[in-house]
Design an enzyme around this catalytic site. Structure first.
Site, PDB file in Angstrom:
ATOM      1  N   TYR A 257      13.044   3.606 -14.323  1.00 24.10           N
ATOM      2  CA  TYR A 257      11.937   2.641 -14.152  1.00 24.10           C
ATOM      3  C   TYR A 257      12.180   1.402 -14.993  1.00 24.10           C
ATOM      4  CZ  TYR A 257       7.550   0.362 -15.462  1.00 24.10           C
ATOM      5  OH  TYR A 257       6.593  -0.580 -15.766  1.00 24.10           O
TER       6      TYR A 257
ATOM      7  N   THR B   7      12.300  -2.161  -4.904  1.00 19.61           N
ATOM      8  CA  THR B   7      11.116  -2.996  -5.174  1.00 19.61           C
ATOM      9  C   THR B   7      11.284  -3.806  -6.456  1.00 19.61           C
ATOM     10  OG1 THR B   7       9.647  -1.499  -3.986  1.00 19.61           O
ATOM     11  CG2 THR B   7       8.640  -2.894  -5.657  1.00 19.61           C
TER      12      THR B   7
ATOM     13  N   THR C  55       6.117   2.192 -10.522  1.00 20.14           N
ATOM     14  CA  THR C  55       5.728   2.077 -11.931  1.00 20.14           C
ATOM     15  C   THR C  55       5.770   3.366 -12.746  1.00 20.14           C
ATOM     16  OG1 THR C  55       3.387   2.432 -11.394  1.00 20.14           O
ATOM     17  CG2 THR C  55       4.170   0.141 -11.422  1.00 20.14           C
TER      18      THR C  55
ATOM     19  N   ALA D 196      14.840   0.389 -16.542  1.00 21.98           N
ATOM     20  CA  ALA D 196      16.098  -0.297 -16.229  1.00 21.98           C
ATOM     21  C   ALA D 196      15.912  -1.209 -15.019  1.00 21.98           C
ATOM     22  CB  ALA D 196      17.203   0.719 -15.966  1.00 21.98           C
TER      23      ALA D 196
ATOM     24  N   PRO E 122      -1.010  18.807 -19.056  1.00 20.53           N
ATOM     25  CA  PRO E 122       0.415  19.075 -19.312  1.00 20.53           C
ATOM     26  C   PRO E 122       1.011  18.085 -20.319  1.00 20.53           C
ATOM     27  CG  PRO E 122       0.154  17.957 -17.201  1.00 20.53           C
ATOM     28  CD  PRO E 122      -1.224  18.130 -17.753  1.00 20.53           C
TER      29      PRO E 122
ATOM     30  N   THR F 251       7.296  -5.141 -18.746  1.00 20.58           N
ATOM     31  CA  THR F 251       6.789  -4.067 -19.590  1.00 20.58           C
ATOM     32  C   THR F 251       7.513  -4.010 -20.934  1.00 20.58           C
ATOM     33  OG1 THR F 251       6.855  -1.645 -19.784  1.00 20.58           O
ATOM     34  CG2 THR F 251       8.340  -2.604 -18.188  1.00 20.58           C
ATOM     35  N   ASP F 252       6.832  -3.501 -21.937  1.00 18.70           N
ATOM     36  CA  ASP F 252       7.482  -3.312 -23.252  1.00 18.70           C
ATOM     37  C   ASP F 252       8.584  -2.257 -23.172  1.00 18.70           C
ATOM     38  OD1 ASP F 252       5.932  -0.989 -23.035  1.00 18.70           O
ATOM     39  OD2 ASP F 252       4.881  -1.254 -24.944  1.00 18.70           O
TER      40      ASP F 252
ATOM     41  N   LEU G  62       0.849  -1.203   0.000  1.00 21.60           N
ATOM     42  CA  LEU G  62       0.000   0.000   0.000  1.00 21.60           C
ATOM     43  C   LEU G  62       0.883   1.252   0.000  1.00 21.60           C
ATOM     44  CD1 LEU G  62      -2.996  -0.978   2.351  1.00 21.60           C
ATOM     45  CD2 LEU G  62      -2.860  -1.145  -0.144  1.00 21.60           C
TER      46      LEU G  62
ATOM     47  N   LYS H   4      13.051  -2.543 -14.035  1.00 21.04           N
ATOM     48  CA  LYS H   4      12.208  -3.675 -14.462  1.00 21.04           C
ATOM     49  C   LYS H   4      13.066  -4.701 -15.207  1.00 21.04           C
ATOM     50  CE  LYS H   4       8.315  -4.257 -14.216  1.00 21.04           C
ATOM     51  NZ  LYS H   4       7.501  -4.920 -13.141  1.00 21.04           N
TER      52      LYS H   4
HETATM   53  P1  NAD Z   1       0.468   0.564  -9.826  1.00 20.95           P
HETATM   54  O1  NAD Z   1       1.509   1.593  -9.577  1.00 20.95           O
HETATM   55  O2  NAD Z   1      -0.941   0.971 -10.063  1.00 20.95           O
HETATM   56  O3  NAD Z   1       0.446  -0.478  -8.618  1.00 20.95           O
HETATM   57  C1  NAD Z   1       1.597  -1.006  -8.026  1.00 20.95           C
HETATM   58  C2  NAD Z   1       1.159  -1.761  -6.772  1.00 20.95           C
HETATM   59  O4  NAD Z   1       2.320  -2.367  -6.189  1.00 20.95           O
HETATM   60  C3  NAD Z   1       0.532  -0.879  -5.703  1.00 20.95           C
HETATM   61  O5  NAD Z   1      -0.597  -1.501  -5.155  1.00 20.95           O
HETATM   62  C4  NAD Z   1       1.638  -0.732  -4.660  1.00 20.95           C
HETATM   63  O6  NAD Z   1       1.154  -0.533  -3.356  1.00 20.95           O
HETATM   64  C5  NAD Z   1       2.320  -2.080  -4.803  1.00 20.95           C
HETATM   65  N1  NAD Z   1       3.734  -2.039  -4.354  1.00 20.95           N
HETATM   66  C6  NAD Z   1       4.689  -1.137  -4.720  1.00 20.95           C
HETATM   67  N2  NAD Z   1       5.850  -1.421  -4.085  1.00 20.95           N
HETATM   68  C7  NAD Z   1       5.620  -2.544  -3.338  1.00 20.95           C
HETATM   69  C8  NAD Z   1       6.422  -3.324  -2.489  1.00 20.95           C
HETATM   70  N3  NAD Z   1       7.717  -3.029  -2.253  1.00 20.95           N
HETATM   71  N4  NAD Z   1       5.875  -4.412  -1.886  1.00 20.95           N
HETATM   72  C9  NAD Z   1       4.569  -4.716  -2.103  1.00 20.95           C
HETATM   73  N5  NAD Z   1       3.754  -4.000  -2.871  1.00 20.95           N
HETATM   74  C10 NAD Z   1       4.276  -2.930  -3.499  1.00 20.95           C
HETATM   75  O7  NAD Z   1       1.033  -0.299 -11.046  1.00 20.95           O
HETATM   76  P2  NAD Z   1       0.302  -0.961 -12.300  1.00 20.95           P
HETATM   77  O8  NAD Z   1       0.166   0.056 -13.358  1.00 20.95           O
HETATM   78  O9  NAD Z   1      -0.870  -1.742 -11.833  1.00 20.95           O
HETATM   79  O10 NAD Z   1       1.450  -1.968 -12.781  1.00 20.95           O
HETATM   80  C11 NAD Z   1       1.499  -3.317 -12.291  1.00 20.95           C
HETATM   81  C12 NAD Z   1       2.652  -4.034 -12.941  1.00 20.95           C
HETATM   82  O11 NAD Z   1       2.477  -4.040 -14.362  1.00 20.95           O
HETATM   83  C13 NAD Z   1       4.015  -3.397 -12.689  1.00 20.95           C
HETATM   84  O12 NAD Z   1       4.953  -4.428 -12.455  1.00 20.95           O
HETATM   85  C14 NAD Z   1       4.330  -2.655 -13.982  1.00 20.95           C
HETATM   86  O13 NAD Z   1       5.713  -2.582 -14.204  1.00 20.95           O
HETATM   87  C15 NAD Z   1       3.633  -3.549 -15.000  1.00 20.95           C
HETATM   88  N6  NAD Z   1       3.168  -2.854 -16.231  1.00 20.95           N
HETATM   89  C16 NAD Z   1       2.355  -1.745 -16.146  1.00 20.95           C
HETATM   90  C17 NAD Z   1       1.896  -1.160 -17.314  1.00 20.95           C
HETATM   91  C18 NAD Z   1       0.999   0.070 -17.277  1.00 20.95           C
HETATM   92  O14 NAD Z   1       0.750   0.660 -18.341  1.00 20.95           O
HETATM   93  N7  NAD Z   1       0.464   0.465 -16.151  1.00 20.95           N
HETATM   94  C19 NAD Z   1       2.245  -1.696 -18.568  1.00 20.95           C
HETATM   95  C20 NAD Z   1       3.062  -2.828 -18.598  1.00 20.95           C
HETATM   96  C21 NAD Z   1       3.507  -3.419 -17.424  1.00 20.95           C
HETATM   97  P1  TYD Z   2       2.903   7.613 -19.019  1.00 21.24           P
HETATM   98  O1  TYD Z   2       1.447   7.459 -18.767  1.00 21.24           O
HETATM   99  O2  TYD Z   2       3.762   8.175 -17.956  1.00 21.24           O
HETATM  100  O3  TYD Z   2       3.420   6.163 -19.474  1.00 21.24           O
HETATM  101  P2  TYD Z   2       4.872   5.705 -20.039  1.00 21.24           P
HETATM  102  O4  TYD Z   2       5.808   6.828 -20.001  1.00 21.24           O
HETATM  103  O5  TYD Z   2       5.250   4.638 -19.068  1.00 21.24           O
HETATM  104  O6  TYD Z   2       4.612   5.209 -21.424  1.00 21.24           O
HETATM  105  O7  TYD Z   2       3.108   8.500 -20.321  1.00 21.24           O
HETATM  106  C1  TYD Z   2       2.559   8.132 -21.582  1.00 21.24           C
HETATM  107  C2  TYD Z   2       2.977   9.157 -22.602  1.00 21.24           C
HETATM  108  O8  TYD Z   2       2.395  10.425 -22.268  1.00 21.24           O
HETATM  109  C3  TYD Z   2       4.473   9.390 -22.649  1.00 21.24           C
HETATM  110  O9  TYD Z   2       4.880   9.588 -23.987  1.00 21.24           O
HETATM  111  C4  TYD Z   2       4.678  10.664 -21.846  1.00 21.24           C
HETATM  112  C5  TYD Z   2       3.389  11.437 -22.092  1.00 21.24           C
HETATM  113  N1  TYD Z   2       2.979  12.282 -20.953  1.00 21.24           N
HETATM  114  C6  TYD Z   2       2.724  13.657 -21.158  1.00 21.24           C
HETATM  115  O10 TYD Z   2       2.840  14.191 -22.288  1.00 21.24           O
HETATM  116  N2  TYD Z   2       2.341  14.413 -20.094  1.00 21.24           N
HETATM  117  C7  TYD Z   2       2.203  13.878 -18.836  1.00 21.24           C
HETATM  118  O11 TYD Z   2       1.851  14.642 -17.899  1.00 21.24           O
HETATM  119  C8  TYD Z   2       2.458  12.495 -18.639  1.00 21.24           C
HETATM  120  C9  TYD Z   2       2.315  11.871 -17.287  1.00 21.24           C
HETATM  121  C10 TYD Z   2       2.847  11.732 -19.731  1.00 21.24           C
END
Ligand code: NAD
Ligand code: TYD
Length: 333
Positions: A147, A98, A83, A149, A202, A123-124, A36, A151
């Site tokens: 981030y 983490t 993340t 790196a 923004p 992640t991609d 959390l 992952k």
């Molecule tokens: P998020 O930031 O919404 O959630 C992360 C969760 O992990 C939170 O509930 C947080 O409390 C928990 N957490 C963080 N550090 C922790 C720790 N040390 N111990 C236990 N719990 C911990 O993230 P998300 O967007 O749901 O992403 C989930 C996973 O998917 C991540 O591994 C992320 O790298 C991967 N991912 C996300 C996306 C995306 O677009 N959101 C895309 C591809 C992969």
């Molecule tokens: P984000 O949601 O942070 O995902 P990621 O960088 O992991 O792909 O950002 C998505 C795209 O949006 C990225 O090209 C950066 C851009 N972006 C903005 O232009 N303004 C913002 O305030 C944020 C958070 C992202």
């Protein structure tokens, strides 16, 4: 599989995965281990049947907590991570703790306990940016921000545990995910909630034409489940939405759906090292029977509507820790 540990299950994708497991598999009990952090939120689990899941507040960087939570589980699926790329630029220490050390603890516990499946959600972004074409699982890693790196570091330790100790590690690399319950620091929920309030969006200047491939959260969860059940240990699976959009196009769509005009767009200083385009080939997981089911036009409409209908969820967040982060991140931009 009867008992599955979902680490990071109170976050955006993790909580959707918990709901997905409980919906699809009536015999499954889910254990959630989540620290959390600012991004974790028990509201995200409000739709998960309390009789069928156990919530444990704990840190994956705490080896004893991981060992205890994993006891008796047939599988672990790790979502727990720091993340947000912009936060990793402000400070990377928690990302290493983490995303690398936490993953190591999961692998150690799985090695000790003989856990049947260990799925590391990645992640991609570990491939870095690509101008043309799409990355395949065999392409080299080239993460370009702290981030991604971190992952990639977690992934590499995971692969080494498969090769060296035979821990049955499977890795998925998903593309940019969207849907309900996404913490409003990521671009899509940030822009939707700002637009609802008539606040500026923004948009990173110079990155307006950068491209992300949007994947609906339930499609991402199904892909992870297919990899968990049908995937082979030691293998990596890309999960792609197949919806590449420029940031400016995404921004305009959000403005249209919230009834706002382009005067809300604020071009602000670009993200350092901003990756121009992410694109991955999902042929390998498609061969296992997965494909995305949510169409982009429908997914974005449904998602914007969810944030419009669930202000109670994001207003609490945006009035808390988020305000300080927002000021630090965008105040002088
Ligand atoms: P998020 O930031 O919404 O959630 C992360 C969760 O992990 C939170 O509930 C947080 O409390 C928990 N957490 C963080 N550090 C922790 C720790 N040390 N111990 C236990 N719990 C911990 O993230 P998300 O967007 O749901 O992403 C989930 C996973 O998917 C991540 O591994 C992320 O790298 C991967 N991912 C996300 C996306 C995306 O677009 N959101 C895309 C591809 C992969
Ligand atoms: P984000 O949601 O942070 O995902 P990621 O960088 O992991 O792909 O950002 C998505 C795209 O949006 C990225 O090209 C950066 C851009 N972006 C903005 O232009 N303004 C913002 O305030 C944020 C958070 C992202």
């Amino acid at each position: 599989m009867k008992r599955i540990l979902v680490t990071g299950g109170a976050g955006f994708i993790g909580s959707a995965f918990v709901r997905y497991l409980l919906r699809e598999y009536p015999e499954v009990h889910v254990v959630v281990l989540d620290k959390l952090t600012y991004a974790g939120n028990l509201d995200n689990l409000r739709e998960a049947d309390p009789a069928r899941h156990t919530f444990i507040r704990g840190d994956i960087a705490d080896a004893a907590a991981v060992r205890e939570a994993m006891h008796g589980c047939d599988a672990v699926v790790n979502f727990a991570a720091e993340t947000h790329v912009d936060r990793s630029i402000l400070g990377a220490a928690d990302f290493l703790r983490t995303n690398v050390e936490g993953v190591y603890n999961i692998l150690e516990a799985a090695k000790e306990q003989g856990t049947a499946r260990v799925l590391l959600v990645s992640t991609d972004e570990v491939y870095g940016s690509i101008e043309q074409g799409s990355f395949k699982e065999t392409d080299p890693l080239n993460p370009r921000n702290p981030y991604s790196a971190a992952k990639a570091g977690g992934e590499l330790i995971g692969r080494s545990y498969f090769t060296t100790f035979g821990v049955p590690v499977i890795i998925t690399r998903g593309s940019n995910t969207y849907g309900p319950y996404q913490y409003p620091e990521k671009v899509l929920p940030l822009f939707v909630t700002n637009a609802i309030d008539g606040e500026p969006l923004p948009l990173y200047k110079g990155g307006e034409h950068n491209v992300r491939d949007w994947l609906y959260v339930d499609d991402h969860c199904r892909g992870i489940d297919v990899a968990l059940r049908e995937g082979a240990p030691g293998e990596i699976y890309n999960i792609a939405g197949g919806n590449e959009r420029e940031n400016i196009a995404l921004t305009r769509r959000i403005l249209a759906l919230t009834g706002r005009d382009e005067s809300l767009i604020r071009l602000v200083a670009d993200r350092p090292g901003h990756d121009r385009r992410y694109s991955i080939d999902a042929g390998k997981i498609r061969a296992l029977g997965w494909k995305p089911l949510m169409d982009w036009d429908e997914g974005i409409v449904q998602t914007v509507r969810w944030y419009q209908d669930n202000e109670w969820w994001w207003r609490k967040i945006k009035s808390g820790e988020f305000r300080q982060y927002y000021e630090r991140q965008y105040g002088n931009r």
